[in-house]
Motif scaffolding. Structure first.
Motif, PDB file in Angstrom:
ATOM      1  N   VAL A 191     -39.173  78.141  50.703  1.00  0.00           N
ATOM      2  CA  VAL A 191     -37.684  77.718  52.105  1.00  0.00           C
ATOM      3  C   VAL A 191     -36.973  78.230  50.265  1.00  0.00           C
ATOM      4  N   PRO A 192     -35.828  79.627  51.123  1.00  0.00           N
ATOM      5  CA  PRO A 192     -34.968  80.492  50.363  1.00  0.00           C
ATOM      6  C   PRO A 192     -33.897  79.717  49.669  1.00  0.00           C
ATOM      7  N   GLU A 193     -33.786  79.208  48.486  1.00  0.00           N
ATOM      8  CA  GLU A 193     -32.964  78.220  47.611  1.00  0.00           C
ATOM      9  C   GLU A 193     -31.290  77.959  48.107  1.00  0.00           C
ATOM     10  N   GLN A 194     -30.596  78.704  48.065  1.00  0.00           N
ATOM     11  CA  GLN A 194     -29.416  79.235  49.586  1.00  0.00           C
ATOM     12  C   GLN A 194     -29.292  77.844  50.472  1.00  0.00           C
ATOM     13  N   ASP A 195     -30.833  77.626  50.909  1.00  0.00           N
ATOM     14  CA  ASP A 195     -30.773  76.930  52.774  1.00  0.00           C
ATOM     15  C   ASP A 195     -31.521  75.732  52.463  1.00  0.00           C
ATOM     16  N   ARG A 196     -31.645  74.977  50.880  1.00  0.00           N
ATOM     17  CA  ARG A 196     -32.436  73.560  50.876  1.00  0.00           C
ATOM     18  C   ARG A 196     -31.131  72.952  50.820  1.00  0.00           C
ATOM     19  N   ALA A 197     -29.840  73.143  51.298  1.00  0.00           N
ATOM     20  CA  ALA A 197     -29.720  72.078  50.727  1.00  0.00           C
ATOM     21  C   ALA A 197     -28.909  71.248  52.407  1.00  0.00           C
ATOM     22  N   ALA A 198     -28.753  72.567  52.955  1.00  0.00           N
ATOM     23  CA  ALA A 198     -29.133  72.674  54.442  1.00  0.00           C
ATOM     24  C   ALA A 198     -30.161  71.620  54.703  1.00  0.00           C
ATOM     25  N   VAL A 199     -31.133  72.213  54.600  1.00  0.00           N
ATOM     26  CA  VAL A 199     -32.589  71.364  55.174  1.00  0.00           C
ATOM     27  C   VAL A 199     -32.440  69.843  54.465  1.00  0.00           C
ATOM     28  N   ARG A 200     -32.164  69.958  53.387  1.00  0.00           N
ATOM     29  CA  ARG A 200     -32.019  68.522  53.195  1.00  0.00           C
ATOM     30  C   ARG A 200     -31.169  66.951  54.397  1.00  0.00           C
ATOM     31  N   THR A 201     -29.489  67.917  54.503  1.00  0.00           N
ATOM     32  CA  THR A 201     -29.457  67.073  55.422  1.00  0.00           C
ATOM     33  C   THR A 201     -29.761  67.590  56.461  1.00  0.00           C
ATOM     34  N   MET A 202     -30.472  68.375  57.350  1.00  0.00           N
ATOM     35  CA  MET A 202     -31.037  67.769  58.759  1.00  0.00           C
ATOM     36  C   MET A 202     -32.406  67.043  58.372  1.00  0.00           C
ATOM     37  N   ILE A 203     -32.946  66.375  57.158  1.00  0.00           N
ATOM     38  CA  ILE A 203     -33.893  65.629  57.783  1.00  0.00           C
ATOM     39  C   ILE A 203     -33.847  64.216  57.177  1.00  0.00           C
ATOM     40  N   GLU A 204     -32.265  64.565  56.663  1.00  0.00           N
ATOM     41  CA  GLU A 204     -31.650  62.828  56.074  1.00  0.00           C
ATOM     42  C   GLU A 204     -31.553  62.613  57.714  1.00  0.00           C
ATOM     43  N   THR A 205     -30.947  63.557  57.968  1.00  0.00           N
ATOM     44  CA  THR A 205     -30.140  63.011  59.415  1.00  0.00           C
ATOM     45  C   THR A 205     -31.736  62.291  60.664  1.00  0.00           C
ATOM     46  N   MET A 206     -32.302  63.248  61.132  1.00  0.00           N
ATOM     47  CA  MET A 206     -33.082  63.555  60.712  1.00  0.00           C
ATOM     48  C   MET A 206     -34.634  62.015  61.457  1.00  0.00           C
ATOM     49  N   LEU A 207     -34.446  61.497  59.984  1.00  0.00           N
ATOM     50  CA  LEU A 207     -35.768  60.082  59.506  1.00  0.00           C
ATOM     51  C   LEU A 207     -34.748  59.241  60.068  1.00  0.00           C
ATOM     52  N   SER A 208     -33.267  59.436  60.145  1.00  0.00           N
ATOM     53  CA  SER A 208     -32.413  58.438  60.578  1.00  0.00           C
ATOM     54  C   SER A 208     -33.371  57.414  61.995  1.00  0.00           C
ATOM     55  N   MET A 209     -32.890  56.214  62.045  1.00  0.00           N
ATOM     56  CA  MET A 209     -33.827  55.533  63.085  1.00  0.00           C
ATOM     57  C   MET A 209     -32.419  55.383  64.651  1.00  0.00           C
ATOM     58  N   ASP A 210     -31.729  56.626  64.600  1.00  0.00           N
ATOM     59  CA  ASP A 210     -30.245  56.371  66.119  1.00  0.00           C
ATOM     60  C   ASP A 210     -30.975  58.431  66.825  1.00  0.00           C
ATOM     61  N   PRO A 211     -31.498  57.538  67.912  1.00  0.00           N
ATOM     62  CA  PRO A 211     -32.213  58.903  68.665  1.00  0.00           C
ATOM     63  C   PRO A 211     -30.787  59.754  68.840  1.00  0.00           C
ATOM     64  N   ALA A 212     -29.739  59.187  69.367  1.00  0.00           N
ATOM     65  CA  ALA A 212     -28.339  60.319  69.508  1.00  0.00           C
ATOM     66  C   ALA A 212     -28.623  61.381  68.030  1.00  0.00           C
ATOM     67  N   ARG A 213     -29.282  60.819  66.996  1.00  0.00           N
ATOM     68  CA  ARG A 213     -29.002  61.868  65.687  1.00  0.00           C
ATOM     69  C   ARG A 213     -29.823  62.332  65.055  1.00  0.00           C
ATOM     70  N   SER A 214     -30.975  61.924  65.456  1.00  0.00           N
ATOM     71  CA  SER A 214     -32.373  62.480  64.319  1.00  0.00           C
ATOM     72  C   SER A 214     -33.006  63.453  65.789  1.00  0.00           C
ATOM     73  N   LEU A 215     -32.269  63.342  67.303  1.00  0.00           N
ATOM     74  CA  LEU A 215     -33.478  64.586  67.620  1.00  0.00           C
ATOM     75  C   LEU A 215     -32.554  65.389  67.484  1.00  0.00           C
ATOM     76  N   PRO A 216     -31.235  65.640  68.216  1.00  0.00           N
ATOM     77  CA  PRO A 216     -30.134  66.557  67.515  1.00  0.00           C
ATOM     78  C   PRO A 216     -30.345  67.732  65.879  1.00  0.00           C
ATOM     79  N   ALA A 217     -31.093  66.673  65.433  1.00  0.00           N
ATOM     80  CA  ALA A 217     -31.165  67.145  63.415  1.00  0.00           C
ATOM     81  C   ALA A 217     -32.653  67.583  63.340  1.00  0.00           C
TER      82      ALA A 217
END
Length: 403
Positions: free
Chosen positions: A160-186
């Motif tokens: 994963v290119p270094e410049q992408d890692r912070a954005a990837v982390r944000t997407m993962i954090e949102t996806m792992l939430s228990m709220d389908p309204a947030r996790s599915l789009p992430a």
């Protein structure tokens, strides 16, 4: 108690007490995810937990899991049909022979020899991050160290290119939430990112993603969906669980008066890591399984096509496996847990997770042996049906002289 064993119930309550009480009450408990999916949580002793994790009647097949979840969505009238990419056809969600084939493609990056080769780079990344931490100030060790360190390491391993890692982390954090309204789009966003990364060849040269794509080009049966599912698994499991473990080890060492001992005796650090894995692993449950036939679990018959979560926390604190099992102690054997799983699906990245965690704790304790918790309140946590992780860990970093 049952629905407290996953999700919301673990967020604000003492999950150790809940799990231990559940184990004492019986092996099988009904629970429900926030999306309405009903499942069973198994809280058992260490021996039975290991047997269940190796029992091939408890399938990991993604197709069977998705069909049962979607059947429940339809029956409930919830209108939900989609699941996150974590339920895709990765090696985690596969049975043999496909599981063995997929695992063989990834295993070379995580062998003990490969991990030893990574050690100097892990040391370098850790030393750089620790050197940036301010002396004598309150800092959050989760955002300042526990999250970025394994994210950098797994990003380099996978490509994963270094410049992408912070954005990837944000997407993962949102996806792992228990709220389908947030996790599915992430999840959709992360899947789109992986699609672009893998099809465009923009991963870094010599990376595992490059090897996986090459395997597909060489005629392996690896499909595009399998590539995307593998990307989800390796990026999420490769840093989220390790970040949680780093934070828990530091928290446990500080709260049990062991931090200065670790600073004076680096050989204590691996023992701290194993005791935290046993007593307070961030991974509360092994990932989802589904029964292929009726299975008897300590006198309880679980029907076919039942989704199961096998609890790992209660198994680690099993009183039949350990004296004074509910206490955090560093004078016990270090093999009494199943926090990395057991059987065919034993965690591929266990050696790397141990290396990263031990390296971080060793560097941090050596540089800041006088570190203390900031405040007496229990740190806040994030949760899903697999993990309970510290959201933050406020500490004051102090040197031996208190400066």
């Amino acid at each position: 108690m049952p629905d407290l064993l996953i999700g919301e119930g673990l967020r604000a309550r003492d999950h150790h007490r809940l799990e231990d009480d559940a184990r004492a009450a019986g092996p099988v408990h009904e629970a429900r995810r926030p999306d309405g999916v009903r499942l069973l949580v198994v809280t058992a002793g260490l021996d039975l937990t290991r047997r269940l994790l190796a029992d091939r009647r408890l399938s990991k097949d993604s197709g069977a899991l998705q069909r049962e979840m979607r059947r429940q969505f339809a029956a409930s009238g919830s209108g939900q049909t989609d699941l996150t990419g974590l339920f895709g056809p990765s090696m985690l969600n596969s049975d043999d022979p496909r599981h063995a084939r997929l695992r063989a493609l990834a295993v070379k990056a995580f062998t003990s020899q490969a991990v030893r080769r990574l050690a100097p780079r892990v040391e370098e990344i850790t030393a750089d991050l620790v050197a940036r931490l301010p002396v004598g100030e309150e800092v959050d060790l989760v955002s300042g160290l526990a999250v970025p360190m394994p994210l950098h390491v797994i990003g380099e391993v996978l490509g994963v290119p270094e410049q992408d890692r912070a954005a990837v982390r944000t997407m993962i954090e949102t996806m792992l939430s228990m709220d389908p309204a947030r996790s599915l789009p992430a999840s959709d966003a992360l899947g789109g990112y992986f699609h672009t990364l893998l099809t465009s060849g923009s991963f870094t040269e010599g990376s595992l993603f490059g090897a996986l794509v090459a395997a597909e080009d060489d005629g392996d049966r690896l499909t595009h969906d399998e590539l995307i599912a593998m990307a989800f698994l390796l990026v999420v499991a490769g840093h989220e669980t390790t970040a949680g473990l780093i934070a828990n080890v530091v928290h446990d060492a500080l709260d049990n008066g062991l931090w200065q001992r670790a600073a004076a005796d680096p050989d204590l650090v691996p023992v701290l890591v194993e005791e935290t894995l046993r007593h307070n692993s961030p991974v509360r449950h092994a990932t989802h399984r589904i029964t292929t036939e009726p299975v008897e679990i300590d006198g309880v018959v679980v029907p076919e096509n039942t989704i199961l979560l096998v609890n790992l926390g209660a198994a680690g604190r099993c009183p039949r496996a350990h004296e004074d099992a509910a206490s955090y102690r560093v004078d016990r054997a270090t093999t009494g847990h199943a926090s990395f799983g057991h059987g065919p699906h034993y965690c591929l990245g266990a050696a790397l997770a141990r290396l990263e965690t031990e390296t971080v704790v060793r560097h941090l304790a050596a540089r800041f042996p006088g570190t203390t918790r900031a405040g007496d309140e229990r740190p806040p946590v994030t949760h899903n049906d697999i993990m309970v992780s510290l959201r933050s860990l406020p500490v004051v970093l102090r040197t031996a002289t208190g400066r």
